[in-house]
Design an enzyme around this catalytic site. Structure first.
Site, PDB file in Angstrom:
ATOM      1  N   GLY A   1      53.436 -38.130  77.833  1.00  0.00           N
ATOM      2  CA  GLY A   1      52.289 -37.864  76.959  1.00  0.00           C
ATOM      3  C   GLY A   1      52.507 -36.482  76.377  1.00  0.00           C
ATOM      4  N   HIS A   2      52.924 -36.418  75.122  1.00  0.00           N
ATOM      5  CA  HIS A   2      53.233 -35.131  74.490  1.00  0.00           C
ATOM      6  C   HIS A   2      52.121 -34.809  73.496  1.00  0.00           C
ATOM      7  CE1 HIS A   2      57.808 -35.588  75.467  1.00  0.00           C
ATOM      8  NE2 HIS A   2      57.040 -35.656  76.529  1.00  0.00           N
TER       9      HIS A   2
ATOM     10  N   ASP B   1      54.945 -31.956  81.455  1.00  0.00           N
ATOM     11  CA  ASP B   1      53.745 -31.394  80.820  1.00  0.00           C
ATOM     12  C   ASP B   1      53.848 -29.896  80.549  1.00  0.00           C
ATOM     13  OD1 ASP B   1      52.698 -33.946  81.036  1.00  0.00           O
ATOM     14  OD2 ASP B   1      51.777 -33.527  82.979  1.00  0.00           O
TER      15      ASP B   1
ATOM     16  N   LYS C   1      56.060 -29.594  75.805  1.00  0.00           N
ATOM     17  CA  LYS C   1      57.224 -29.974  74.984  1.00  0.00           C
ATOM     18  C   LYS C   1      56.794 -30.429  73.587  1.00  0.00           C
ATOM     19  CE  LYS C   1      58.323 -32.908  78.268  1.00  0.00           C
ATOM     20  NZ  LYS C   1      57.433 -32.501  79.358  1.00  0.00           N
TER      21      LYS C   1
ATOM     22  N   GLN D   1      59.250 -35.972  80.585  1.00  0.00           N
ATOM     23  CA  GLN D   1      59.116 -35.567  81.988  1.00  0.00           C
ATOM     24  C   GLN D   1      59.697 -34.153  82.168  1.00  0.00           C
ATOM     25  OE1 GLN D   1      60.466 -39.139  81.522  1.00  0.00           O
ATOM     26  NE2 GLN D   1      58.286 -39.292  81.212  1.00  0.00           N
TER      27      GLN D   1
HETATM   28  P1  GDP Z   1      54.252 -32.193  77.321  1.00  0.00           P
HETATM   29  O1  GDP Z   1      54.182 -33.491  78.046  1.00  0.00           O
HETATM   30  O2  GDP Z   1      55.317 -31.291  77.846  1.00  0.00           O
HETATM   31  O3  GDP Z   1      54.349 -32.345  75.820  1.00  0.00           O
HETATM   32  O4  GDP Z   1      52.882 -31.447  77.620  1.00  0.00           O
HETATM   33  P2  GDP Z   1      51.405 -32.113  77.628  1.00  0.00           P
HETATM   34  O5  GDP Z   1      51.007 -32.358  76.227  1.00  0.00           O
HETATM   35  O6  GDP Z   1      51.327 -33.236  78.575  1.00  0.00           O
HETATM   36  O7  GDP Z   1      50.574 -30.944  78.288  1.00  0.00           O
HETATM   37  C1  GDP Z   1      50.552 -29.666  77.763  1.00  0.00           C
HETATM   38  C2  GDP Z   1      49.094 -29.297  77.435  1.00  0.00           C
HETATM   39  O8  GDP Z   1      48.993 -27.912  77.255  1.00  0.00           O
HETATM   40  C3  GDP Z   1      48.595 -29.927  76.151  1.00  0.00           C
HETATM   41  O9  GDP Z   1      47.230 -30.202  76.291  1.00  0.00           O
HETATM   42  C4  GDP Z   1      48.816 -28.828  75.117  1.00  0.00           C
HETATM   43  O10 GDP Z   1      47.899 -28.900  74.025  1.00  0.00           O
HETATM   44  C5  GDP Z   1      48.541 -27.607  75.940  1.00  0.00           C
HETATM   45  N1  GDP Z   1      49.308 -26.413  75.553  1.00  0.00           N
HETATM   46  C6  GDP Z   1      50.595 -26.303  75.129  1.00  0.00           C
HETATM   47  N2  GDP Z   1      50.933 -25.009  74.976  1.00  0.00           N
HETATM   48  C7  GDP Z   1      49.842 -24.277  75.304  1.00  0.00           C
HETATM   49  C8  GDP Z   1      49.574 -22.861  75.383  1.00  0.00           C
HETATM   50  O11 GDP Z   1      50.419 -22.026  75.133  1.00  0.00           O
HETATM   51  N3  GDP Z   1      48.325 -22.506  75.798  1.00  0.00           N
HETATM   52  C9  GDP Z   1      47.356 -23.414  76.106  1.00  0.00           C
HETATM   53  N4  GDP Z   1      46.176 -22.969  76.504  1.00  0.00           N
HETATM   54  N5  GDP Z   1      47.589 -24.746  76.068  1.00  0.00           N
HETATM   55  C10 GDP Z   1      48.808 -25.156  75.675  1.00  0.00           C
HETATM   56  P1  IMO Z   2      55.726 -35.753  80.084  1.00  0.00           P
HETATM   57  O1  IMO Z   2      56.858 -36.199  79.182  1.00  0.00           O
HETATM   58  C1  IMO Z   2      54.200 -35.354  84.135  1.00  0.00           C
HETATM   59  C2  IMO Z   2      55.356 -38.436  87.025  1.00  0.00           C
HETATM   60  C3  IMO Z   2      54.269 -39.362  87.519  1.00  0.00           C
HETATM   61  C4  IMO Z   2      54.798 -39.687  88.897  1.00  0.00           C
HETATM   62  C5  IMO Z   2      56.311 -39.764  88.677  1.00  0.00           C
HETATM   63  C6  IMO Z   2      56.837 -41.160  88.460  1.00  0.00           C
HETATM   64  O2  IMO Z   2      54.383 -35.886  79.463  1.00  0.00           O
HETATM   65  O3  IMO Z   2      56.006 -34.399  80.632  1.00  0.00           O
HETATM   66  P2  IMO Z   2      56.694 -42.963  86.533  1.00  0.00           P
HETATM   67  O4  IMO Z   2      55.553 -43.453  85.697  1.00  0.00           O
HETATM   68  O5  IMO Z   2      57.779 -42.318  85.728  1.00  0.00           O
HETATM   69  O6  IMO Z   2      57.210 -44.005  87.464  1.00  0.00           O
HETATM   70  O7  IMO Z   2      56.071 -41.816  87.471  1.00  0.00           O
HETATM   71  O8  IMO Z   2      56.566 -38.975  87.534  1.00  0.00           O
HETATM   72  N1  IMO Z   2      55.489 -38.390  85.554  1.00  0.00           N
HETATM   73  C7  IMO Z   2      55.087 -37.351  84.795  1.00  0.00           C
HETATM   74  N2  IMO Z   2      54.453 -36.221  85.138  1.00  0.00           N
HETATM   75  N3  IMO Z   2      54.576 -35.556  82.860  1.00  0.00           N
HETATM   76  C8  IMO Z   2      55.241 -36.672  82.498  1.00  0.00           C
HETATM   77  O9  IMO Z   2      55.756 -36.848  81.264  1.00  0.00           O
HETATM   78  C9  IMO Z   2      55.496 -37.660  83.479  1.00  0.00           C
HETATM   79  N4  IMO Z   2      56.088 -38.875  83.488  1.00  0.00           N
HETATM   80  C10 IMO Z   2      56.094 -39.297  84.748  1.00  0.00           C
HETATM   81  O10 IMO Z   2      53.021 -38.709  87.567  1.00  0.00           O
HETATM   82  O11 IMO Z   2      54.546 -38.615  89.779  1.00  0.00           O
HETATM   83 MG    MG Z   3      52.807 -34.647  79.112  1.00  0.00          MG
END
Ligand code: GDP
Ligand code: IMO
Ligand code: MG
Length: 421
Positions: free
Chosen positions: A39-40, A12, A15, A221
């Site tokens: 979840g991107h 998270d 990415k 991840q």
């Molecule tokens: P990912 O899994 O690495 O793609 O990241 P996620 O989407 O799960 O979580 C990142 C969250 O941070 C999302 O809700 C993005 O919209 C938000 N985000 C990304 N970059 C920034 C930033 O520079 N500032 C803020 N406030 N939010 C951001």
């Molecule tokens: P993105 O790509 C954050 C965590 C789960 C759990 C562990 C194992 O959005 O960054 P699993 O379902 O793979 O068996 O879970 O890994 N986990 C993540 N945490 N971002 C993710 O993906 C994750 N994918 C799995 O919360 O602790």
């Molecule tokens: Mg994510």
């Protein structure tokens, strides 16, 4: 060349947003591992989109998107994603390609994930319950079903054989979800999958490389969730570090170019497991509120803490990250001081190495305290205008990690990105 973008923390890191931006400079975006546990999040024309299996290049009309053989695919989630994108006017079918050696997540894999987590009680991993662990177990256990199997005559037989094996395993558990009711939609989604562009990933990608195409491999991840090097056993079931790119796409190591390593300006983790810089006080709550730190997939509150340079240096080392990206710097606006962890004390000894037994060892994070940057990151659009306190923070990270920061993100939108070099 194949450049790589991957998370350096526990996932998270942002990415999706960064890949969406970088995609302008690439011909192909390729996912190499993970599955719908990811979840991107992207904001495109004011719409929030959360991508699970589909690469984050999909909003760039000229970019091809590949789901590589290292990914595990839930056909039901994939269909939902494609249909959701179509509603936004994105023609996914023509520029999405799926490796025929990618493994399938069956309804019974999801049931096994749920049953095994429930049986673990307080020791549970905190899995996203998407069937990831059981699907990868079948892959390495040599029982798995692959996308190419759905095109074979005896596909149904193969499915029944694996399902029966799973039923024997499920009989060992008490808390079993009603997974049989999931089978009908699974088979519908399999029919849908049959009509997508299923390709021989390794030939497909190497041919594009031979034709001079630029490829970006998108990690899911984060490095600290890597099955070999993360905080085992509280990890996911795939190799999230750069090494996973070669096996996950079928390319040789010489083909790997730059490695973008992405980190938040602080740190989060969702699910169970060690997190040395976790904050349990109001500062942690403030980070969660300001950063909207709730899981994109499971909606669970994310655990929050200060940035951990010990863990980051370990991750940078293993993937050879040479271009750092720091996201969510705006979230630290309004903090008087910002702390960075620069060593651990493990059972009384101070170290800058990531320890073996992080789960049971007594680990204390040691910090250096830096001055906050006021409210000056939100709205900043130019590297020349970065606040002085941020520059000190930037130099601390760069000198500790031995790599330069190329981009600083300060908001959710495509434009909230400052290029440093
Ligand atoms: P990912 O899994 O690495 O793609 O990241 P996620 O989407 O799960 O979580 C990142 C969250 O941070 C999302 O809700 C993005 O919209 C938000 N985000 C990304 N970059 C920034 C930033 O520079 N500032 C803020 N406030 N939010 C951001
Ligand atoms: P993105 O790509 C954050 C965590 C789960 C759990 C562990 C194992 O959005 O960054 P699993 O379902 O793979 O068996 O879970 O890994 N986990 C993540 N945490 N971002 C993710 O993906 C994750 N994918 C799995 O919360 O602790
Ligand atoms: Mg994510």
């Amino acid at each position: 060349m194949v450049d790589v973008l991957l998370g350096l923390q526990w996932g998270d890191e942002g990415k999706g947003k960064i890949v969406d931006y970088l995609a302008q400079g690439y011909d192909i975006i390729a996912r190499f591992q993970g599955g719908p546990n990811a979840g991107h999040t992207l904001y495109v024309d004011g719409n929030k989109v959360v991508l699970r299996t589909i690469p984050s290049g999909v909003f760039n009309p000229r970019t091809l998107n590949l789901i590589g053989n290292g990914v595990v695919i839930d056909p039901v989630t994939l269909r939902e994603e494609i249909e959701g994108l179509k509603q936004l006017g994105i023609a996914v079918d023509t520029n999405l390609f799926i490796a025929h050696k990618a493994h399938l997540i069956l309804p019974s894999h999801r049931a096994l994930d749920a049953a095994s987590e429930a049986a673990k009680g307080k020791d549970k991993i905190g899995s996203t319950l998407k069937g990831i662990g059981p699907a990868y177990m079948d892959k390495t256990g040599r029982n798995g079903l692959r996308v190419g199997d759905i095109l074979t005559e005896n596909w149904k037989e193969k499915y029944e054989k694996l399902k029966n094996k799973h039923m024997e395993m499920l009989a060992m558990y008490q808390d079993i979800p009603d997974w049989k009711s999931w089978e009908a939609e699974f088979f519908n989604a399999i029919e849908y999958l049959r009509n997508l562009n299923i390709v021989n990933c390794e030939y497909w990608i190497n041919e594009h490389l031979a034709n001079g195409k630029k490829i970006l491999a998108e990690g899911a991840q984060g490095s600290m969730l890597d099955v070999d090097y993360g905080t085992y056993p509280f990890v996911t079931s795939s190799n999230t570090i750069a090494a996973g790119v070669c096996t996950g796409l079928g390319i040789a190591p010489q083909k790997v170019g730059d490695v973008y390593g992405i980190t938040k300006a602080y740190c989060t983790r969702v699910g169970s497991g060690p997190f040395p810089t976790e904050l349990f006080d109001e500062t942690g709550d403030k980070l969660r509120d300001a950063g909207h730190e709730y899981g994109a997939v499971t909606k669970r509150p994310r655990r929050c803490g200060w940035i951990d340079l010990v863990a980051l240096k370990y991750a940078v080392m293993m993937s050879g990250a040479n271009r750092l990206i720091v996201t969510k710097t705006d979230v630290l606006d309004g903090f008087d001081e910002i702390r960075v962890c620069t060593s651990y004390t493990v059972n009384g000894e101070t170290t800058t190495e990531f320890p073996f037994d992080i789960c049971s060892d007594n680990i204390v994070a040691n910090y250096e305290t830096l001055e906050g940057w006021g409210n000056n990151m939100t709205g900043c659009t130019d590297a020349q205008a970065l606040p002085g306190a941020f520059l000190k923070y930037q130099h601390k990270l760069e000198s500790f990690l031995g790599a330069r920061i190329q981009f600083v993100s300060n908001g959710t939108g495509r434009n909230n990105l400052i290029k440093i070099f």
